[in-house]
Scaffold this motif. Structure first.
Motif, mmCIF file in Angstrom:
data_model
loop_
_atom_site.group_PDB
_atom_site.id
_atom_site.type_symbol
_atom_site.label_atom_id
_atom_site.label_comp_id
_atom_site.label_asym_id
_atom_site.label_seq_id
_atom_site.Cartn_x
_atom_site.Cartn_y
_atom_site.Cartn_z
ATOM 1 N N THR A 110 0.818 -1.214 0.000
ATOM 2 C CA THR A 110 0.000 0.000 0.000
ATOM 3 C C THR A 110 0.850 1.262 0.000
ATOM 4 O O THR A 110 0.758 2.099 -0.908
ATOM 5 C CB THR A 110 -0.934 0.018 1.232
ATOM 6 N N SER A 134 -2.842 -3.783 -8.325
ATOM 7 C CA SER A 134 -3.286 -4.115 -6.973
ATOM 8 C C SER A 134 -3.662 -5.601 -6.989
ATOM 9 O O SER A 134 -2.784 -6.442 -7.127
ATOM 10 C CB SER A 134 -4.421 -3.196 -6.512
ATOM 11 N N LYS A 152 -4.353 -4.604 -0.252
ATOM 12 C CA LYS A 152 -4.695 -4.350 -1.657
ATOM 13 C C LYS A 152 -5.923 -3.455 -1.782
ATOM 14 O O LYS A 152 -5.992 -2.586 -2.663
ATOM 15 C CB LYS A 152 -4.933 -5.686 -2.376
ATOM 16 N N LEU A 155 -4.919 0.200 -1.191
ATOM 17 C CA LEU A 155 -4.276 0.791 -2.361
ATOM 18 C C LEU A 155 -5.300 1.129 -3.429
ATOM 19 O O LEU A 155 -5.276 2.226 -4.006
ATOM 20 C CB LEU A 155 -3.228 -0.175 -2.918
ATOM 21 N N SER A 156 -6.207 0.205 -3.707
ATOM 22 C CA SER A 156 -7.205 0.438 -4.755
ATOM 23 C C SER A 156 -8.113 1.613 -4.413
ATOM 24 O O SER A 156 -8.435 2.442 -5.280
ATOM 25 C CB SER A 156 -8.036 -0.834 -4.966
ATOM 26 N N ASP A 175 -5.927 1.391 -12.392
ATOM 27 C CA ASP A 175 -5.897 0.397 -11.321
ATOM 28 C C ASP A 175 -6.120 -0.982 -11.933
ATOM 29 O O ASP A 175 -7.176 -1.254 -12.522
ATOM 30 C CB ASP A 175 -6.994 0.716 -10.298
ATOM 31 N N ARG A 177 -6.508 -4.951 -11.350
ATOM 32 C CA ARG A 177 -6.881 -5.858 -10.269
ATOM 33 C C ARG A 177 -7.049 -7.281 -10.811
ATOM 34 O O ARG A 177 -8.178 -7.757 -10.994
ATOM 35 C CB ARG A 177 -8.164 -5.369 -9.588
#
Length: 233
Positions: A110, A134, A152, A155-156, A175, A177
């Motif tokens: 993060t 992420s 995660k 961070l997102s 982003d 994922r």
């Protein structure tokens, strides 16, 4: 974004995903600086790609994370694209995770990406792309991975807020994922053993999608577990 000539820092270039993205971006004509923790692997990749410049960093050192961005921007004469492709994993019941493990997860997964992104924004000339990997855990927090999921998801969420702040400047916040991809990360977990996980995609598939989406100015790339398909916008 026009990739040919793009001034690019790939952080985590010594990893499976970071290395794949770096190779693909170079084929598109991007000007690269590679950053990673493993000096030997970093040097080997740099030679493979034609002796491109490198910078070493340890993600637990947040000041060094920011300094790597400055070094890359100074070398390239500015920065158009930052790719963040590093992280750590840990497994086990949420109540059993110790403070040291949680701090390690949050720092690497993060805070270190945040440190790099914050500095990259300062070095971009009013536009650019911040592409950060992420994980699907940000969308689907998973039992046995509570602290890992939190790192995660944090961070997102931060990237989502930053995207709104940077829109007027012309900076794209992307982003990424992905679902579980066999990169060896689970086998190097800080703690615990990974539960059985079905691979959701291959490395080459993800690398291709990431590079295409950077070119197309996408803001999100995710994976729908029920439909078993990629989604984005």
């Amino acid at each position: 974004m026009e990739l040919n000539g793009t001034r690019t820092l790939v952080a985590g270039a010594t990893g499976v995903l970071g290395g794949g993205i770096a190779r693909s971006l170079q084929k598109e004509g991007a000007r690269l600086v590679l950053a990673g923790r493993d000096g030997d692997r970093l040097s080997a990749l740099a030679r493979e790609l034609g002796d491109v410049p490198t910078a070493g960093f340890e993600a637990l050192d947040l000041e060094r994370c920011a300094a790597v961005v400055d070094e890359a921007a100074d070398h390239l004469g500015g920065l158009d694209l930052l790719v963040v492709a590093f992280g750590v994993a840990a497994f086990g019941p949420g109540e059993e995770a110790g403070d040291v493990i949680i701090e390690h997860l949050l720092t690497v997964n993060t805070m270190a990406p945040m440190a790099m992104v914050r500095r990259a924004v300062q070095r971009m000339d009013g536009s650019g792309t911040l592409a950060v990997i992420s994980a699907i855990l940000a969308d689907v927090p998973t039992p046995g991975m509570a602290a890992y999921s939190a790192s995660k998801a944090g961070l997102s969420a931060w990237l989502t807020a930053l995207r709104g702040e940077q829109r007027r400047r012309g900076v794209t916040v992307f982003d990424i994922r992905p679902p579980h991809i066999e990169t060896g990360l689970a086998g190097r977990a800080l703690e615990g053993e990974a539960p059985p996980m079905k691979e959701g995609a291959t490395r080459d598939e993800l690398v291709g999608l990431v590079v295409d989406d950077i070119r197309d100015g996408r803001r999100e790339l995710a994976f729908d577990l029920q439909k078993r398909e990629w989604t984005g916008r």
